[in-house]
Motif scaffolding. Sequence first.
Motif, PDB file in Angstrom:
ATOM      1  N   SER A  69       0.835  -1.208   0.000  1.00 43.40           N
ATOM      2  CA  SER A  69       0.000   0.000   0.000  1.00 43.40           C
ATOM      3  C   SER A  69       0.863   1.247   0.000  1.00 43.40           C
ATOM      4  O   SER A  69       0.613   2.190  -0.761  1.00 43.40           O
ATOM      5  N   LEU A  70       1.873   1.270   0.853  1.00 43.86           N
ATOM      6  CA  LEU A  70       2.771   2.425   0.903  1.00 43.86           C
ATOM      7  C   LEU A  70       3.482   2.627  -0.428  1.00 43.86           C
ATOM      8  O   LEU A  70       3.655   3.770  -0.881  1.00 43.86           O
ATOM      9  N   ALA A  71       3.880   1.540  -1.065  1.00 45.81           N
ATOM     10  CA  ALA A  71       4.567   1.643  -2.350  1.00 45.81           C
ATOM     11  C   ALA A  71       3.663   2.286  -3.400  1.00 45.81           C
ATOM     12  O   ALA A  71       4.123   3.121  -4.194  1.00 45.81           O
ATOM     13  N   ALA A  72       2.396   1.927  -3.410  1.00 43.50           N
ATOM     14  CA  ALA A  72       1.457   2.515  -4.377  1.00 43.50           C
ATOM     15  C   ALA A  72       1.331   4.021  -4.151  1.00 43.50           C
ATOM     16  O   ALA A  72       1.346   4.803  -5.106  1.00 43.50           O
ATOM     17  N   VAL A  73       1.234   4.441  -2.904  1.00 40.17           N
ATOM     18  CA  VAL A  73       1.160   5.870  -2.598  1.00 40.17           C
ATOM     19  C   VAL A  73       2.441   6.564  -3.035  1.00 40.17           C
ATOM     20  O   VAL A  73       2.412   7.619  -3.678  1.00 40.17           O
ATOM     21  N   ARG A  74       3.581   5.993  -2.706  1.00 41.91           N
ATOM     22  CA  ARG A  74       4.876   6.606  -3.027  1.00 41.91           C
ATOM     23  C   ARG A  74       5.112   6.710  -4.534  1.00 41.91           C
ATOM     24  O   ARG A  74       5.797   7.629  -4.992  1.00 41.91           O
ATOM     25  N   ASP A  75       4.545   5.794  -5.313  1.00 42.47           N
ATOM     26  CA  ASP A  75       4.677   5.877  -6.770  1.00 42.47           C
ATOM     27  C   ASP A  75       4.115   7.194  -7.297  1.00 42.47           C
ATOM     28  O   ASP A  75       4.647   7.761  -8.245  1.00 42.47           O
ATOM     29  N   LEU A  76       3.048   7.676  -6.695  1.00 43.08           N
ATOM     30  CA  LEU A  76       2.373   8.881  -7.182  1.00 43.08           C
ATOM     31  C   LEU A  76       2.643  10.096  -6.297  1.00 43.08           C
ATOM     32  O   LEU A  76       2.549  11.224  -6.762  1.00 43.08           O
ATOM     33  N   GLY A  77       2.983   9.859  -5.041  1.00 46.01           N
ATOM     34  CA  GLY A  77       3.235  10.971  -4.123  1.00 46.01           C
ATOM     35  C   GLY A  77       4.363  10.662  -3.173  1.00 46.01           C
ATOM     36  O   GLY A  77       4.105  10.290  -2.023  1.00 46.01           O
ATOM     37  N   PRO A  78       5.598  10.804  -3.624  1.00 42.99           N
ATOM     38  CA  PRO A  78       6.745  10.438  -2.780  1.00 42.99           C
ATOM     39  C   PRO A  78       6.763  11.126  -1.420  1.00 42.99           C
ATOM     40  O   PRO A  78       7.267  10.573  -0.457  1.00 42.99           O
ATOM     41  N   GLN A  79       6.192  12.318  -1.335  1.00 43.65           N
ATOM     42  CA  GLN A  79       6.186  13.064  -0.077  1.00 43.65           C
ATOM     43  C   GLN A  79       4.808  13.083   0.591  1.00 43.65           C
ATOM     44  O   GLN A  79       4.616  13.776   1.591  1.00 43.65           O
ATOM     45  N   ALA A  80       3.848  12.344   0.053  1.00 44.62           N
ATOM     46  CA  ALA A  80       2.484  12.359   0.596  1.00 44.62           C
ATOM     47  C   ALA A  80       2.455  11.836   2.028  1.00 44.62           C
ATOM     48  O   ALA A  80       3.114  10.844   2.350  1.00 44.62           O
TER      49      ALA A  80
END
Length: 107
Positions: free
Chosen positions: A84-95
């Motif tokens: 899940s974290l990887a999916a977020v980081r793909d689109l928002g590295p600083q999210a």
Amino acid sequence: MAELDPEDSKIITLARAARARVGAAEGAAVRDTIGRTYSACTVALPSLKLTALQAAVAAAVASGADGLEAAAVVTEAGEVDQDSLAAVRDLGPQAQVFRANPAGEVA
């Protein structure tokens, strides 16, 4: 924890609603860089398995989002899983990623 920004509270509320709507294991919501929100729940089909955050990120990408500001997952798990974290980081590295329990309390 300090009081959440209203926009962060909103994605937690959306994540809770997504989870409750279908009785899923998890619900998630993300906010893109222009303020649009996308919510989803766990997908557990025989041929397709996605975490709630993966599904929310996929919805954002399918709608043309080019970045994420924040994400929230409502889960009974003690942490947000790495996929899940990887999916977020793909689109928002600083999210910023929030994890909340089913009552909406942020851990």
